[in-house]
Design a protein around this motif. Structure first.
Motif, PDB file in Angstrom:
ATOM      1  N   GLU A 104      60.144  65.503  48.340  1.00 57.07           N
ATOM      2  CA  GLU A 104      58.800  66.055  48.483  1.00 57.07           C
ATOM      3  C   GLU A 104      57.791  64.925  48.329  1.00 57.07           C
ATOM      4  N   LEU A 105      56.885  64.821  49.293  1.00 58.39           N
ATOM      5  CA  LEU A 105      55.916  63.726  49.311  1.00 58.39           C
ATOM      6  C   LEU A 105      54.704  64.096  48.467  1.00 58.39           C
ATOM      7  N   VAL A 106      54.363  63.237  47.521  1.00 56.76           N
ATOM      8  CA  VAL A 106      53.164  63.414  46.702  1.00 56.76           C
ATOM      9  C   VAL A 106      52.404  62.093  46.682  1.00 56.76           C
ATOM     10  N   SER A 126      44.123  57.515  42.991  1.00 51.74           N
ATOM     11  CA  SER A 126      42.973  57.754  43.859  1.00 51.74           C
ATOM     12  C   SER A 126      42.435  56.426  44.360  1.00 51.74           C
ATOM     13  N   GLY A 127      41.655  56.511  45.423  1.00 48.13           N
ATOM     14  CA  GLY A 127      41.038  55.314  45.980  1.00 48.13           C
ATOM     15  C   GLY A 127      42.064  54.368  46.572  1.00 48.13           C
ATOM     16  N   THR A 128      41.794  53.092  46.438  1.00 44.24           N
ATOM     17  CA  THR A 128      42.680  52.078  47.011  1.00 44.24           C
ATOM     18  C   THR A 128      43.994  51.951  46.250  1.00 44.24           C
ATOM     19  N   SER A 129      44.039  52.483  45.013  1.00 45.73           N
ATOM     20  CA  SER A 129      45.268  52.393  44.221  1.00 45.73           C
ATOM     21  C   SER A 129      46.198  53.579  44.444  1.00 45.73           C
ATOM     22  N   GLN A 130      45.836  54.485  45.335  1.00 51.59           N
ATOM     23  CA  GLN A 130      46.669  55.665  45.583  1.00 51.59           C
ATOM     24  C   GLN A 130      47.983  55.255  46.250  1.00 51.59           C
ATOM     25  N   ARG A 131      49.083  55.827  45.740  1.00 51.74           N
ATOM     26  CA  ARG A 131      50.414  55.496  46.253  1.00 51.74           C
ATOM     27  C   ARG A 131      51.142  56.775  46.649  1.00 51.74           C
ATOM     28  N   ALA A 132      52.036  56.645  47.614  1.00 53.19           N
ATOM     29  CA  ALA A 132      52.852  57.773  48.078  1.00 53.19           C
ATOM     30  C   ALA A 132      54.236  57.673  47.458  1.00 53.19           C
ATOM     31  N   TYR A 133      54.731  58.802  46.959  1.00 57.61           N
ATOM     32  CA  TYR A 133      56.056  58.843  46.344  1.00 57.61           C
ATOM     33  C   TYR A 133      56.866  59.995  46.931  1.00 57.61           C
ATOM     34  N   GLN A 177      45.733  61.504  38.648  1.00 59.53           N
ATOM     35  CA  GLN A 177      45.840  62.742  39.400  1.00 59.53           C
ATOM     36  C   GLN A 177      46.969  62.646  40.421  1.00 59.53           C
ATOM     37  N   VAL A 178      47.517  63.797  40.740  1.00 56.70           N
ATOM     38  CA  VAL A 178      48.577  63.892  41.736  1.00 56.70           C
ATOM     39  C   VAL A 178      48.089  64.802  42.848  1.00 56.70           C
ATOM     40  N   PHE A 179      48.236  64.330  44.104  1.00 63.70           N
ATOM     41  CA  PHE A 179      47.779  65.082  45.265  1.00 63.70           C
ATOM     42  C   PHE A 179      48.963  65.503  46.114  1.00 63.70           C
ATOM     43  N   GLY A 180      48.724  66.527  46.919  1.00 66.45           N
ATOM     44  CA  GLY A 180      49.743  66.989  47.844  1.00 66.45           C
ATOM     45  C   GLY A 180      49.853  66.088  49.044  1.00 66.45           C
ATOM     46  N   ILE A 181      50.587  66.563  50.048  1.00 66.93           N
ATOM     47  CA  ILE A 181      50.856  65.741  51.218  1.00 66.93           C
ATOM     48  C   ILE A 181      49.599  65.432  52.014  1.00 66.93           C
ATOM     49  N   ASP A 182      48.542  66.266  51.846  1.00 61.13           N
ATOM     50  CA  ASP A 182      47.312  66.038  52.595  1.00 61.13           C
ATOM     51  C   ASP A 182      46.408  64.995  51.957  1.00 61.13           C
ATOM     52  N   GLN A 183      46.764  64.496  50.755  1.00 61.60           N
ATOM     53  CA  GLN A 183      46.017  63.472  50.033  1.00 61.60           C
ATOM     54  C   GLN A 183      44.638  63.940  49.587  1.00 61.60           C
TER      55      GLN A 183
END
Length: 549
Positions: free
Chosen positions: A275-277, A281-288, A246-252
């Motif tokens: 653009e920050l995405v 999810s969880g501990t494996s979530q990364r910011a790009y 899944q891909v989340f917005g800037i608010d996570q």
């Protein structure tokens, strides 16, 4: 195809092999003519002179194979076609009348002589043709007849035309082949350069830590530096992992629909920058940080797109940790500072205090208020949000109040501050927040203007916008300083060297306030000649602020 193979085989032969190949058509045709004549005219009589001419042909063929032509001068081999012409003339002269067609065989040696790149070959072919009709009657003693004289005239003319044609065609073919070889060499060079650039590009792409995808007109990946699915958040066509992630917005918190994934937007040719995405999810979530640029086509359209994903998880976490630290420290400082200010106010309310004590208490209160203001700024910056309460107000009045409140500091520093307004500048905005922004700009102008300088605040409207500019005659800023002026905690080098107080938060807070009003704030400066800060607020947007906040 067969001709190309023959040409390549011919170029691989030495001079002896080429000489044999040139001679074989004539020898084979002569043998075929003799066999056909024997079959068609069994009673044909073969004279000794004719048999001798045939032996002459055989000797010439054997010479082509036996003579070491590689050791002789290049044009020495032309003796063979000249002697061929003589041998053909002897065979025609010694043969029966049915063998007069042997004159046509002169085409073979004439073409051979004319094949070379030199015009002298044509002259030599004509002379050889004359030799084929003039020498045999003398050698065989048959004498010249009227037909012989006609042949001496007509045959060289006809064969001369053949020689010129062969020379022209051969040179045209030779020129065409040379051009093809040159083009082939250019193509090979371009291909080699292209392969080198492709290898270089592949090496560069595999070296950088940024995921890159090049998409064609149909949105399919043409080039990428990640083939193992290690960059998630892609459509299902990019791999199974991309389909599950899944891909989340800037608010996570809010998951983006698949059509808003970076790769899907790039496939629809939607350019975007940094653009920050959040992916996973969880501990494996990364910011790009996602960026897309379109590739222009020659026809003015779009040939594709290039998508880049940069892992900024560590940076985002570091900024978050810093903001949390600043917020925690600032919150812990606010409570004791408030208490200190309260006790200082109580102490100043006491009557009969010594003037020196009063002065010391006032200095302590002033510095405590300054420190409390700094703490408030730190909390504002750390929170990253501002509360905007728009209402009908006049920007000219807001600026006038800021100038009035700044007069004591200006007089203490020997700086003249004036406000110029051409009529009212009414609009719907938060006057308290914009007043804070103007206060910051005026305060900066006073701090960086030496004694005797001036600060001018101008308010007005321009093309449907509210505009407030603050111009000083201070030390100015360099290009490097201008590029970083709105960064938090940034202070110019001359501020440190001149011991000018400040934390480097005023301009960052000012920009945040103005941008929350959907406006802009810009700086223009010449080092050593002052600075102008311009605040622009679109009046067309002020009516929508209440609904959006």
């Amino acid at each position: 195809m067969l001709f190309d193979r023959g040409a390549r085989y011919f170029r691989t032969l030495g001079r002896r092999g080429r000489t044999v190949l040139f001679q074989l058509p004539l020898s084979g045709t002569m043998l075929l003519v003799i066999l056909l004549a024997s079959v068609l005219h069994p009673d044909l009589k073969w004279s000794a002179a004719f048999v001798s001419s045939l032996v002459f042909h055989a000797v010439l063929l054997a010479s082509c194979a036996a003579v070491p032509w590689d050791r002789l001068p290049e044009r020495a081999v032309l003796a063979i076609p000249v002697l061929d012409c003589l041998a053909i003339g002897l065979s025609r002269e010694a043969g029966d009348q049915y063998l007069s067609v042997l004159s046509f065989l002169l085409v073979f040696p004439v073409v051979w002589l004319s094949y070379g790149p030199r015009r002298s070959g044509v002259v030599l072919a004509i002379l050889a043709a004359v030799l084929s009709v003039a020498a045999p009657p003398m050698i065989l003693g048959s004498g010249y007849t009227s037909a012989s004289f006609i042949r001496i005239v007509l045959l060289p003319v006809i064969l001369g035309a053949v020689a010129l044609t062969a020379f022209g065609v051969a040179n045209a073919l030779r020129l065409h082949r040379r051009r093809l070889e040159e083009r082939e060499a250019e193509v090979r060079e371009l291909l080699s350069a292209s392969e080198h650039r492709e290898q270089l590009l592949a090496t560069v792409m595999d070296t950088v830590s940024v995921g890159v995808w090049a998409l064609d007109r149909n949105g399919h990946t043409m080039l990428t530096n990640r083939h193992d699915g290690s960059w998630p958040g892609l459509p299902a066509e990019q791999g199974a992992e991309g389909a599950r992630t899944q891909v989340f917005g800037i608010d996570q918190k809010e998951a983006l629909p698949p059509e808003q994934y970076p790769h899907a937007r790039a496939a629809r040719w939607q350019p975007f920058t940094d653009e920050l995405v959040w992916i996973g999810s969880g501990t494996s979530q990364r910011a790009y940080s996602a960026t897309c640029r379109l590739v222009p086509a020659r026809d003015g359209g779009q040939a594709g797109a290039v998508l880049a994903l940069t892992d900024v998880t560590a940076l985002v976490e570091a900024l978050s940790a810093k903001d949390q630290f600043v917020a925690s420290v600032s919150h812990e400082l606010r409570t004791p500072l408030t208490s200190i200010l309260g006790y200082l106010s109580v102490a100043l309310d006491e009557e009969g205090l010594d003037p020196d004590v009063v002065h010391c208490l006032e200095v302590a209160k002033r510095n405590a208020e300054r420190l409390l203001s700094l703490v408030a700024d730190l909390l504002t910056v750390a929170s990253g949000t501002l509360t905007i309460q728009p209402r009908q107000a006049d920007l000219a009045q807001v600026a006038a109040q800021s100038v009035e409140s700044a007069q004591p500091r200006a007089r203490a520093g020997g700086v003249t501050v004036t406000c110029e307004a051409v009529g009212p500048a009414a609009g719907r905005f938060d006057p308290d927040r914009l007043g804070q922004a103007v206060d910051n700009l005026v305060s900066n102008a006073i701090k960086y203007t030496p004694r005797g300088g001036t600060v001018t605040v101008r308010v007005g409207t321009d093309d449907g916008n509210l505009v407030c500019s603050v111009t000083d005659t201070g030390v100015g800023m360099t290009e490097e300083d201008l590029a970083q002026a709105f960064n938090r905690f940034f202070r110019a080098a001359n501020a440190h060297s001149s011991a000018i107080p400040g934390a480097g938060l005023g301009l960052a807070i000012t920009r945040s306030i103005v941008e929350n009003h959907r406006g802009t704030v810009t700086l223009s400066s010449t080092h050593g000649h002052g600075t102008t800060a311009t605040l622009t607020l679109p009046m067309a947007h002020t009516g929508a602020l209440a609904a959006s906040r």
